[in-house]
Scaffold this active site. Structure first.
Site, PDB file in Angstrom:
ATOM      1  N   GLY A  46      43.015  54.408  33.424  1.00 11.10           N
ATOM      2  CA  GLY A  46      41.525  53.270  33.794  1.00 11.10           C
ATOM      3  C   GLY A  46      41.999  51.981  34.209  1.00 11.10           C
ATOM      4  O   GLY A  46      42.573  51.838  34.174  1.00 11.10           O
ATOM      5  N   GLN A  51      39.815  43.583  35.680  1.00 10.40           N
ATOM      6  CA  GLN A  51      40.807  43.378  35.674  1.00 10.40           C
ATOM      7  C   GLN A  51      41.555  43.453  37.234  1.00 10.40           C
ATOM      8  O   GLN A  51      42.575  43.193  36.853  1.00 10.40           O
ATOM      9  CB  GLN A  51      41.570  44.888  34.965  1.00 10.40           C
ATOM     10  N   CYS A  91      47.099  48.968  27.750  1.00  9.15           N
ATOM     11  CA  CYS A  91      46.467  48.699  28.865  1.00  9.15           C
ATOM     12  C   CYS A  91      46.984  47.971  29.888  1.00  9.15           C
ATOM     13  O   CYS A  91      48.006  47.050  29.378  1.00  9.15           O
ATOM     14  CB  CYS A  91      45.619  47.943  28.543  1.00  9.15           C
ATOM     15  N   LEU A  92      46.358  47.831  30.580  1.00  7.04           N
ATOM     16  CA  LEU A  92      47.299  47.790  32.258  1.00  7.04           C
ATOM     17  C   LEU A  92      48.248  45.845  31.704  1.00  7.04           C
ATOM     18  O   LEU A  92      48.279  44.939  32.610  1.00  7.04           O
ATOM     19  CB  LEU A  92      46.883  47.649  33.465  1.00  7.04           C
ATOM     20  N   HIS A 133      37.345  51.933  26.172  1.00  9.45           N
ATOM     21  CA  HIS A 133      38.099  51.724  26.720  1.00  9.45           C
ATOM     22  C   HIS A 133      37.918  50.429  27.539  1.00  9.45           C
ATOM     23  O   HIS A 133      37.621  49.428  27.601  1.00  9.45           O
ATOM     24  CB  HIS A 133      40.212  51.491  26.509  1.00  9.45           C
ATOM     25  N   GLU A 134      37.979  51.401  28.905  1.00 11.21           N
ATOM     26  CA  GLU A 134      37.359  50.633  30.274  1.00 11.21           C
ATOM     27  C   GLU A 134      35.700  50.122  29.747  1.00 11.21           C
ATOM     28  O   GLU A 134      35.585  49.302  30.343  1.00 11.21           O
ATOM     29  CB  GLU A 134      37.103  51.770  31.028  1.00 11.21           C
ATOM     30  N   HIS A 137      35.966  46.343  28.618  1.00  9.55           N
ATOM     31  CA  HIS A 137      36.302  45.400  28.991  1.00  9.55           C
ATOM     32  C   HIS A 137      35.352  44.862  29.927  1.00  9.55           C
ATOM     33  O   HIS A 137      35.376  43.810  30.312  1.00  9.55           O
ATOM     34  CB  HIS A 137      37.396  46.037  30.437  1.00  9.55           C
TER      35      HIS A 137
HETATM   36 NI    NI Z   1      42.469  48.263  29.598  1.00 15.02          NI
END
Ligand code: NI
Length: 156
Positions: A46, A51, A91-92, A133-134, A137
């Site tokens: 995701g 991000q 998480c990226l 999670h997304e 963000h």
């Molecule tokens: Ni993330």
């Protein structure tokens, strides 16, 4: 392919609240395309617009192993959640690390697609975790805020 730079923890933009998308433009279409490219290249499941430094309420996910189910959510709203799952999350924007996070097992979400058409989906397990999670963000929340216990390196 449009690969964008992924912002990492400590970058203030990750802590800001994103703004709703009011119209679909060529620029936003390109952003969505680039978000998929960037997520797939980074081997993520995701990616949310903040991000990549864009404060718009958009995220993309693909929780399949063979990368066959891309989904985009614009202006998402969590309508309902159910149950509980406790598992490892990464998480990226927090590269190379993970922690245990408890989230609902099931989520009902309403959003717009890339044509600004509304849809409602019920998702479970990894997809539910991923959507929540997304979605966090978009409100400046990172999973590390919800971690139970330490955020550890992936080798541990
Ligand atoms: Ni993330």
């Amino acid at each position: 392919m449009g690969i964008r730079k992924i912002r990492t923890e400590g970058d203030e933009i990750l802590r800001k609240t994103s703004k709703p998308v009011t119209e679909m433009t060529l620029r936003t279409k390109a952003l969505i395309r680039d978000m998929f490219d960037t997520m797939y290249k980074a081997d993520g499941v995701g990616l949310a617009a903040p991000q990549v430094g864009i404060l718009k309420r958009i995220f993309v996910i693909d929780c399949t192993v063979d990368r066959s189910l891309p989904r985009v959510f614009i202006n998402p709203e969590i309508l309902e959640t159910e149950g509980e799952q406790t598992g490892s999350e990464g998480c990226l924007s927090v590269p190379g690390k993970h922690a245990t996070v408890t989230r609902p097992m099931k989520v009902r979400v309403r959003a717009l697609d890339e044509n600004m058409e509304e849809f409602t989906l019920t998702l479970e397990e990894l997809e539910a975790r991923c959507v929540l999670h997304e979605n966090d963000h978009l409100d400046g929340i990172l999973y590390v805020d919800k971690a139970e216990g330490p955020v550890v390196d992936n080798e541990e």
